[in-house]
Design an enzyme around this catalytic site. Sequence first.
Site, PDB file in Angstrom:
ATOM      1  N   CYS A  58      -0.986   8.661  -7.941  1.00  0.00           N
ATOM      2  CA  CYS A  58      -0.812   8.614  -6.535  1.00  0.00           C
ATOM      3  C   CYS A  58      -1.642   9.387  -5.825  1.00  0.00           C
ATOM      4  O   CYS A  58      -1.261  10.627  -5.814  1.00  0.00           O
ATOM      5  CB  CYS A  58       0.919   8.561  -6.134  1.00  0.00           C
ATOM      6  SG  CYS A  58       1.243   8.725  -4.442  1.00  0.00           S
ATOM      7  N   CYS A  61       0.364  11.879  -3.498  1.00  0.00           N
ATOM      8  CA  CYS A  61       1.177  12.871  -4.307  1.00  0.00           C
ATOM      9  C   CYS A  61       0.106  13.687  -4.586  1.00  0.00           C
ATOM     10  O   CYS A  61       0.619  14.997  -4.440  1.00  0.00           O
ATOM     11  CB  CYS A  61       1.616  12.080  -5.406  1.00  0.00           C
ATOM     12  SG  CYS A  61       2.967  10.983  -5.176  1.00  0.00           S
TER      13      CYS A  61
END
Length: 140
Positions: A58, A61
């Site tokens: 991600c 993230c």
Amino acid sequence: MGICFSSTPADDDESDSHAHFAGGNVTLITTKNAWDQKLAEAKTEGKVVIANFSATWCGPCKSIAPHYVELSEKYPSLMFLTVDVDELTEFSTQLDVKATPTFFFFKDGKEIDKLVGANKPELQKKITAIVDSQVPTGHK
């Protein structure tokens, strides 16, 4: 503010995939047993837990991870955890994680707040509010 919804990881080199997410005072949680132990430890020590539910694939993230590590160093009175949603899929589903990153805030083993997305100012604001609320009255 970035959010990942896909649960299909890209074909990444997994060898250093967690290197971005741990460091400072952040503990990487890879088992439900480790999670339970850390929450019990936090409860005993009277610490609030901030748990970052994220994924190695991600982008948002990865972008907020260094900030999260910095916050862990700045606020040692809190316990910072990172949970890989792909490693603990069933547990993440139990907590209703629908997007990554999702930050949970726990006190005495109970969820007290939640933040979805890589929103640095909002994460800082929530942590500051928790720290400010922990200052004993009569102290500066």
